[in-house]
Design a protein around this motif. Sequence first.
Motif, short mmCIF file in Angstrom:
data_model
loop_
_atom_site.label_atom_id
_atom_site.label_comp_id
_atom_site.label_asym_id
_atom_site.label_seq_id
_atom_site.Cartn_x
_atom_site.Cartn_y
_atom_site.Cartn_z
N ASN A 1 37.71 -1.52 65.64
CA ASN A 1 36.43 -0.83 65.77
C ASN A 1 35.63 -1.34 66.96
O ASN A 1 34.71 -0.67 67.41
CB ASN A 1 35.62 -0.96 64.48
N CYS A 2 35.96 -2.53 67.47
CA CYS A 2 35.29 -3.05 68.66
C CYS A 2 35.62 -2.22 69.90
O CYS A 2 34.98 -2.36 70.92
CB CYS A 2 35.66 -4.51 68.90
N LEU A 3 36.64 -1.37 69.81
CA LEU A 3 36.98 -0.53 70.96
C LEU A 3 35.89 0.49 71.26
O LEU A 3 36.01 1.24 72.22
CB LEU A 3 38.33 0.16 70.75
N VAL A 4 34.82 0.46 70.47
CA VAL A 4 33.65 1.26 70.80
C VAL A 4 33.14 0.86 72.19
O VAL A 4 32.46 1.60 72.86
CB VAL A 4 32.54 1.10 69.72
N GLN A 5 33.55 -0.32 72.64
CA GLN A 5 33.16 -0.80 73.97
C GLN A 5 33.95 -0.10 75.07
O GLN A 5 33.62 -0.25 76.25
CB GLN A 5 33.38 -2.31 74.05
N ASP A 6 34.98 0.65 74.72
CA ASP A 6 35.79 1.37 75.71
C ASP A 6 35.04 2.64 76.11
O ASP A 6 35.36 3.74 75.67
CB ASP A 6 37.17 1.68 75.13
N ILE A 7 34.06 2.49 76.98
CA ILE A 7 33.16 3.59 77.34
C ILE A 7 33.90 4.75 77.99
O ILE A 7 33.62 5.91 77.71
CB ILE A 7 32.03 3.07 78.28
N ASP A 8 34.87 4.46 78.87
CA ASP A 8 35.58 5.54 79.57
C ASP A 8 36.81 6.04 78.81
O ASP A 8 37.55 6.88 79.30
CB ASP A 8 35.95 5.13 80.99
N HIS A 9 37.04 5.52 77.59
CA HIS A 9 38.11 5.98 76.69
C HIS A 9 39.50 5.97 77.31
O HIS A 9 40.30 6.87 77.11
CB HIS A 9 37.79 7.38 76.15
N ASP A 10 39.79 4.89 78.06
CA ASP A 10 41.12 4.78 78.66
C ASP A 10 42.02 3.82 77.88
O ASP A 10 43.11 3.49 78.31
CB ASP A 10 41.02 4.36 80.13
N GLY A 11 41.58 3.39 76.71
CA GLY A 11 42.38 2.50 75.88
C GLY A 11 42.24 1.03 76.24
O GLY A 11 42.90 0.18 75.67
N LYS A 12 41.37 0.73 77.21
CA LYS A 12 41.14 -0.65 77.66
C LYS A 12 39.64 -0.84 77.83
O LYS A 12 38.93 0.11 78.15
CB LYS A 12 41.84 -0.92 78.99
N VAL A 13 39.18 -2.07 77.67
CA VAL A 13 37.77 -2.38 77.90
C VAL A 13 37.68 -3.14 79.22
O VAL A 13 38.11 -4.29 79.32
CB VAL A 13 37.19 -3.23 76.74
N SER A 14 37.13 -2.46 80.22
CA SER A 14 36.93 -3.10 81.52
C SER A 14 35.61 -3.87 81.49
O SER A 14 34.81 -3.72 80.56
CB SER A 14 36.87 -2.05 82.63
N VAL A 15 35.38 -4.68 82.51
CA VAL A 15 34.12 -5.42 82.57
C VAL A 15 32.94 -4.45 82.64
O VAL A 15 31.89 -4.70 82.05
CB VAL A 15 34.11 -6.45 83.74
N GLU A 16 33.11 -3.32 83.32
CA GLU A 16 32.03 -2.33 83.38
C GLU A 16 31.80 -1.68 82.02
O GLU A 16 30.65 -1.46 81.62
CB GLU A 16 32.32 -1.27 84.45
N ASP A 17 32.89 -1.35 81.29
CA ASP A 17 32.77 -0.82 79.92
C ASP A 17 31.97 -1.81 79.07
O ASP A 17 31.05 -1.44 78.36
CB ASP A 17 34.14 -0.64 79.26
N TYR A 18 32.40 -3.07 79.16
CA TYR A 18 31.81 -4.13 78.34
C TYR A 18 30.32 -4.29 78.64
O TYR A 18 29.49 -4.33 77.74
CB TYR A 18 32.57 -5.44 78.58
N LYS A 19 29.99 -4.36 79.93
CA LYS A 19 28.57 -4.53 80.30
C LYS A 19 27.73 -3.34 79.84
O LYS A 19 26.63 -3.52 79.34
CB LYS A 19 28.44 -4.73 81.81
#
Length: 126
Positions: free
Chosen positions: A70-88
């Motif tokens: 559920n922490c993948l809510v941080q995947d803002i661009d929905h590419d299956g990975k959390v980048s530093v920009e997604d995270y910020k």
Amino acid sequence: MTDDVLMDKVFRAFDVDNDGYISDDEWVIGMSIFLKGTIDEQSKFCFSVYSTRGEDGYISREEMFLMLKNCLVQDIDHDGKVSVEDYKQAVRQETLLIEALGPCLPIPRCKDTFLELIADDKHKHK
């Protein structure tokens, strides 16, 4: 809260008698704990939400993996990975996400004590 699974678990935590309905008393007590409870009351409440198998007294490994998923809510661009920009961006929207994967910052009391020590030491050396 927008996660249907999490909302269902919160509902079940409010529904103390497990009758499928939240009575007036359950609502008032639940909201009291939810909004203004002690840390012990809120911890017990959250534990009951996170533990999907009921009152077995534990959160299983599978339940932990589900919560981490559920922490993948941080995947803002929905590419299956959390980048530093997604995270910020996710943290700017919800500051509680800053340590969603585990604590890595000092607790406020320790931070304040350290900063006071540095300030005191700095004044002594002037």
